[in-house]
Scaffold this motif. Sequence first.
Motif, PDB file in Angstrom:
ATOM      1  N   HIS A 185      24.297  45.288  44.014  1.00 26.59           N
ATOM      2  CA  HIS A 185      22.892  45.636  44.254  1.00 26.59           C
ATOM      3  C   HIS A 185      22.341  46.459  43.097  1.00 26.59           C
ATOM      4  O   HIS A 185      21.286  46.153  42.552  1.00 26.59           O
ATOM      5  N   TYR A 186      23.058  47.512  42.725  1.00 29.77           N
ATOM      6  CA  TYR A 186      22.534  48.424  41.710  1.00 29.77           C
ATOM      7  C   TYR A 186      22.779  47.943  40.274  1.00 29.77           C
ATOM      8  O   TYR A 186      21.976  48.214  39.388  1.00 29.77           O
ATOM      9  N   ALA A 187      23.842  47.210  40.027  1.00 36.97           N
ATOM     10  CA  ALA A 187      24.129  46.745  38.665  1.00 36.97           C
ATOM     11  C   ALA A 187      23.457  45.418  38.344  1.00 36.97           C
ATOM     12  O   ALA A 187      23.080  45.175  37.202  1.00 36.97           O
ATOM     13  N   HIS A 188      23.317  44.555  39.352  1.00 40.36           N
ATOM     14  CA  HIS A 188      22.813  43.207  39.091  1.00 40.36           C
ATOM     15  C   HIS A 188      21.605  42.822  39.937  1.00 40.36           C
ATOM     16  O   HIS A 188      21.164  41.679  39.896  1.00 40.36           O
ATOM     17  N   GLY A 189      21.091  43.752  40.725  1.00 42.21           N
ATOM     18  CA  GLY A 189      19.894  43.491  41.506  1.00 42.21           C
ATOM     19  C   GLY A 189      20.099  42.588  42.708  1.00 42.21           C
ATOM     20  O   GLY A 189      19.155  41.955  43.174  1.00 42.21           O
ATOM     21  N   LEU A 190      21.327  42.538  43.222  1.00 44.22           N
ATOM     22  CA  LEU A 190      21.621  41.713  44.399  1.00 44.22           C
ATOM     23  C   LEU A 190      20.712  42.115  45.558  1.00 44.22           C
ATOM     24  O   LEU A 190      20.607  43.291  45.881  1.00 44.22           O
ATOM     25  N   VAL A 191      20.051  41.126  46.150  1.00 42.07           N
ATOM     26  CA  VAL A 191      19.151  41.396  47.268  1.00 42.07           C
ATOM     27  C   VAL A 191      19.808  41.015  48.582  1.00 42.07           C
ATOM     28  O   VAL A 191      19.756  41.755  49.549  1.00 42.07           O
ATOM     29  N   GLN A 192      20.447  39.848  48.611  1.00 41.97           N
ATOM     30  CA  GLN A 192      21.110  39.378  49.816  1.00 41.97           C
ATOM     31  C   GLN A 192      22.618  39.504  49.639  1.00 41.97           C
ATOM     32  O   GLN A 192      23.142  39.246  48.570  1.00 41.97           O
TER      33      GLN A 192
ATOM     34  N   ILE B 169      36.920  37.524  47.616  1.00 41.14           N
ATOM     35  CA  ILE B 169      35.933  38.246  48.430  1.00 41.14           C
ATOM     36  C   ILE B 169      36.279  38.138  49.907  1.00 41.14           C
ATOM     37  O   ILE B 169      36.165  39.105  50.657  1.00 41.14           O
ATOM     38  N   ASP B 170      36.726  36.973  50.334  1.00 41.11           N
ATOM     39  CA  ASP B 170      37.062  36.759  51.747  1.00 41.11           C
ATOM     40  C   ASP B 170      38.213  37.647  52.215  1.00 41.11           C
ATOM     41  O   ASP B 170      38.310  37.952  53.405  1.00 41.11           O
ATOM     42  N   ASN B 171      39.081  38.066  51.289  1.00 41.73           N
ATOM     43  CA  ASN B 171      40.250  38.867  51.659  1.00 41.73           C
ATOM     44  C   ASN B 171      40.054  40.361  51.459  1.00 41.73           C
ATOM     45  O   ASN B 171      40.992  41.131  51.675  1.00 41.73           O
ATOM     46  N   MET B 172      38.873  40.764  51.028  1.00 45.80           N
ATOM     47  CA  MET B 172      38.628  42.191  50.778  1.00 45.80           C
ATOM     48  C   MET B 172      38.516  42.963  52.084  1.00 45.80           C
ATOM     49  O   MET B 172      37.949  42.467  53.061  1.00 45.80           O
ATOM     50  N   ARG B 173      39.059  44.168  52.058  1.00 48.44           N
ATOM     51  CA  ARG B 173      38.857  45.063  53.193  1.00 48.44           C
ATOM     52  C   ARG B 173      37.366  45.392  53.289  1.00 48.44           C
ATOM     53  O   ARG B 173      36.656  45.382  52.278  1.00 48.44           O
ATOM     54  N   PRO B 174      36.851  45.687  54.471  1.00 44.33           N
ATOM     55  CA  PRO B 174      35.409  45.942  54.630  1.00 44.33           C
ATOM     56  C   PRO B 174      34.870  47.038  53.707  1.00 44.33           C
ATOM     57  O   PRO B 174      33.773  46.898  53.165  1.00 44.33           O
ATOM     58  N   GLU B 175      35.635  48.103  53.491  1.00 45.38           N
ATOM     59  CA  GLU B 175      35.132  49.190  52.639  1.00 45.38           C
ATOM     60  C   GLU B 175      35.065  48.763  51.166  1.00 45.38           C
ATOM     61  O   GLU B 175      34.166  49.181  50.438  1.00 45.38           O
ATOM     62  N   ILE B 176      35.976  47.911  50.731  1.00 45.08           N
ATOM     63  CA  ILE B 176      35.951  47.406  49.360  1.00 45.08           C
ATOM     64  C   ILE B 176      34.802  46.411  49.198  1.00 45.08           C
ATOM     65  O   ILE B 176      34.089  46.417  48.187  1.00 45.08           O
ATOM     66  N   ARG B 177      34.606  45.594  50.210  1.00 43.09           N
ATOM     67  CA  ARG B 177      33.487  44.639  50.173  1.00 43.09           C
ATOM     68  C   ARG B 177      32.155  45.380  50.120  1.00 43.09           C
ATOM     69  O   ARG B 177      31.229  44.978  49.418  1.00 43.09           O
ATOM     70  N   LYS B 178      32.047  46.494  50.851  1.00 40.12           N
ATOM     71  CA  LYS B 178      30.826  47.313  50.816  1.00 40.12           C
ATOM     72  C   LYS B 178      30.613  47.887  49.418  1.00 40.12           C
ATOM     73  O   LYS B 178      29.479  47.933  48.918  1.00 40.12           O
ATOM     74  N   GLU B 179      31.685  48.316  48.757  1.00 43.10           N
ATOM     75  CA  GLU B 179      31.581  48.813  47.378  1.00 43.10           C
ATOM     76  C   GLU B 179      31.080  47.703  46.455  1.00 43.10           C
ATOM     77  O   GLU B 179      30.264  47.945  45.565  1.00 43.10           O
ATOM     78  N   LEU B 180      31.583  46.480  46.651  1.00 41.74           N
ATOM     79  CA  LEU B 180      31.128  45.342  45.850  1.00 41.74           C
ATOM     80  C   LEU B 180      29.642  45.097  46.077  1.00 41.74           C
ATOM     81  O   LEU B 180      28.885  44.893  45.123  1.00 41.74           O
TER      82      LEU B 180
ATOM     83  N   ARG C 168      25.739  58.178  41.622  1.00 44.03           N
ATOM     84  CA  ARG C 168      26.022  58.081  40.189  1.00 44.03           C
ATOM     85  C   ARG C 168      27.223  57.214  39.865  1.00 44.03           C
ATOM     86  O   ARG C 168      27.350  56.733  38.747  1.00 44.03           O
ATOM     87  N   GLU C 169      28.123  57.038  40.812  1.00 49.78           N
ATOM     88  CA  GLU C 169      29.335  56.260  40.550  1.00 49.78           C
ATOM     89  C   GLU C 169      29.443  55.099  41.523  1.00 49.78           C
ATOM     90  O   GLU C 169      29.200  55.249  42.715  1.00 49.78           O
ATOM     91  N   PHE C 170      29.802  53.956  40.969  1.00 45.64           N
ATOM     92  CA  PHE C 170      29.999  52.751  41.754  1.00 45.64           C
ATOM     93  C   PHE C 170      31.336  52.157  41.370  1.00 45.64           C
ATOM     94  O   PHE C 170      31.798  52.325  40.245  1.00 45.64           O
ATOM     95  N   ILE C 171      31.940  51.446  42.286  1.00 43.56           N
ATOM     96  CA  ILE C 171      33.237  50.823  42.013  1.00 43.56           C
ATOM     97  C   ILE C 171      33.032  49.331  41.821  1.00 43.56           C
ATOM     98  O   ILE C 171      32.453  48.655  42.673  1.00 43.56           O
ATOM     99  N   ASN C 172      33.499  48.836  40.678  1.00 46.21           N
ATOM    100  CA  ASN C 172      33.535  47.404  40.432  1.00 46.21           C
ATOM    101  C   ASN C 172      34.953  46.967  40.778  1.00 46.21           C
ATOM    102  O   ASN C 172      35.885  47.252  40.035  1.00 46.21           O
ATOM    103  N   PRO C 173      35.144  46.278  41.902  1.00 43.61           N
ATOM    104  CA  PRO C 173      36.497  45.895  42.317  1.00 43.61           C
ATOM    105  C   PRO C 173      37.199  44.962  41.336  1.00 43.61           C
ATOM    106  O   PRO C 173      38.390  44.750  41.436  1.00 43.61           O
ATOM    107  N   PHE C 174      36.468  44.436  40.374  1.00 42.29           N
ATOM    108  CA  PHE C 174      37.034  43.490  39.420  1.00 42.29           C
ATOM    109  C   PHE C 174      37.284  44.116  38.054  1.00 42.29           C
ATOM    110  O   PHE C 174      37.607  43.419  37.105  1.00 42.29           O
ATOM    111  N   ALA C 175      37.138  45.434  37.944  1.00 37.91           N
ATOM    112  CA  ALA C 175      37.302  46.108  36.656  1.00 37.91           C
ATOM    113  C   ALA C 175      38.767  46.314  36.290  1.00 37.91           C
ATOM    114  O   ALA C 175      39.066  46.630  35.154  1.00 37.91           O
ATOM    115  N   ASN C 176      39.663  46.160  37.242  1.00 36.73           N
ATOM    116  CA  ASN C 176      41.087  46.343  36.958  1.00 36.73           C
ATOM    117  C   ASN C 176      41.675  45.066  36.398  1.00 36.73           C
ATOM    118  O   ASN C 176      41.187  43.968  36.653  1.00 36.73           O
ATOM    119  N   GLU C 177      42.737  45.224  35.648  1.00 38.42           N
ATOM    120  CA  GLU C 177      43.410  44.046  35.117  1.00 38.42           C
ATOM    121  C   GLU C 177      44.166  43.344  36.237  1.00 38.42           C
ATOM    122  O   GLU C 177      44.483  43.919  37.260  1.00 38.42           O
TER     123      GLU C 177
END
Length: 75
Positions: free
Chosen positions: A50-57, A34-45, A19-28
């Motif tokens: 995937h669920y908000a915009h239909g990302l397949v790859q 993307i290249d500097n994101m920690r693996p867990e943050i990148r996985k959240e992205l 039910r909840e997803f994190i948009n890493p770009f929602a903060n001011e």
Amino acid sequence: MDHDDRVIYFVKKSLTFRREFINPFANEGDPPAIDNMRPEIRKELIDYCHYAHGLVQADLRSLHRCRDQAIGDAN
């Protein structure tokens, strides 16, 4: 990640019980690269895209395109 995340509602593009997803770009502030994101943050992205915009790859090009959409969602 800050604990100052903003809530963004969206219609999921695929089914999930999650039910909840994190948009890493929602903060001011400057959006993280993307290249500097920690693996867990990148996985959240990837999950958010995937669920908000239909990302397949989850390739870098697709993530950059989704990043632009996610930043737009946060505004």
